[in-house]
Design a protein around this motif. Structure first.
Motif, PDB file in Angstrom:
ATOM      1  N   GLU A 173       0.831  -1.209   0.000  1.00  0.00           N
ATOM      2  CA  GLU A 173       0.000   0.000   0.000  1.00  0.00           C
ATOM      3  C   GLU A 173       0.863   1.257   0.000  1.00  0.00           C
ATOM      4  O   GLU A 173       0.544   2.258  -0.654  1.00  0.00           O
TER       5      GLU A 173
ATOM      6  N   SER B  97       0.830   4.086  -2.898  1.00  0.00           N
ATOM      7  CA  SER B  97       0.556   5.497  -2.611  1.00  0.00           C
ATOM      8  C   SER B  97       1.674   6.395  -3.132  1.00  0.00           C
ATOM      9  O   SER B  97       1.423   7.497  -3.632  1.00  0.00           O
TER      10      SER B  97
ATOM     11  N   LYS C 200       1.412   9.455  -5.908  1.00  0.00           N
ATOM     12  CA  LYS C 200       1.964  10.794  -5.663  1.00  0.00           C
ATOM     13  C   LYS C 200       2.880  11.222  -6.805  1.00  0.00           C
ATOM     14  O   LYS C 200       2.831  12.365  -7.266  1.00  0.00           O
TER      15      LYS C 200
END
Length: 274
Positions: A52, A56, A60
């Protein structure tokens, strides 16, 4: 549409190269592709970060590239896309080149550090492994057009038609005049050097605006730097020679040295010998 790939890690020198490339793209109607290699910090690896976390981080980075592409389209009115990759730098960059069918690459060069001197960096690696022209931009240079090119030509190194075609592409694309600058320990015969260039290029030098200068010196790098100082070109062009393993123990690439030391943009043209 003609396409430029510009490599960025969002450092100061990379950002400068991005804006240089965007200015060039606006003037000559290129499409721009931002290439970023996603890396994972050693701290995240040591901490065994979760899937995860990596997902993420990818989101970004994608958002950062998307925002930069939008910014460039707004500022320069050029079509801009992006390519986010992870893995081996050279392999991923080659994939990006094939996918987007780029004409040449743009990379920023940071100030020379001890680490770079010992280990090299992505720019010097790309010079010797990527089979596309690479335009290397010093961190302080802004694009102001390319009207004069200094081509440092070595008659003792093998040249290919493909390499000469790349050089002529830039001369014609920017409607630039070119100075062919030959430095040798033994002063070459002018007619032989001109014949050598004609033989390798298949072009008639009468088709371009050019001048020719030959000097005798054992300090090639210093001679090139002095010629840059005297003539004020917008671009230095060199073709890196591929040393064998044994030769590399005794010789350093003059193109790589100039990439570190150069005060003007450097266009590295690959030999493209398989």
């Amino acid at each position: 549409m003609k396409t430029i790939i510009v490599c960025t890690d969002f450092s100061q020198e990379a950002e400068n190269a991005v804006h240089y490339a965007a200015s060039m793209a606006k003037e000559h109607h290129y499409r721009l592709i931002l290439f970023t290699l996603q890396t994972v910090s050693i701290h995240a690896l040591n901490a065994q970060a979760s899937a995860e976390f990596f997902y993420s981080q990818t989101l970004k980075n994608q958002k950062k590239l998307e925002d930069k592409a939008t910014e460039l389209e707004t500022l320069y009115a050029v079509e801009t896309g992006y390519h986010l990759a992870s893995g081996n730098f050279i392999e991923e960059l080659e994939s990006c080149i094939q996918l987007h069918e780029c004409n040449f690459l743009v990379m920023g060069m940071a100030e020379k550090t001890l680490e770079q001197k010992l280990l090299g960096n992505c720019v010097t690696t790309a010079i010797h492994r990527i089979k596309k022209p690479i335009l290397i931009i010093p961190g302080h240079i802004e694009y102001a057009g390319i009207r004069k090119i200094l081509f440092a030509y070595d008659t003792h190194k093998s040249m290919t038609w493909s390499s000469m075609n790349d050089i002529y592409y830039f001369i014609n694309e920017f409607n630039a005049e070119v100075e062919v600058f030959n430095v040798s320990e033994i002063l070459e015969d002018f007619e032989n050097v001109i014949h050598d260039i004609d033989l390798n290029s298949g072009y008639d030098l009468d088709d371009i605006k050019y001048s020719f200068k030959m000097i005798q010196s054992i300090e090639v790098i210093k001679a090139i730097e002095e010629e840059i100082r005297l003539t004020g070109p917008d671009l230095l062009t060199m073709v890196p020679y591929k040393y064998t393993l044994a030769e590399s123990l005794f010789h350093r690439s003059k193109t790589a040295i100039m990439a570190y030391k150069n005060k003007i943009p450097l266009l590295s043209i690959p030999l493209n010998i398989d």
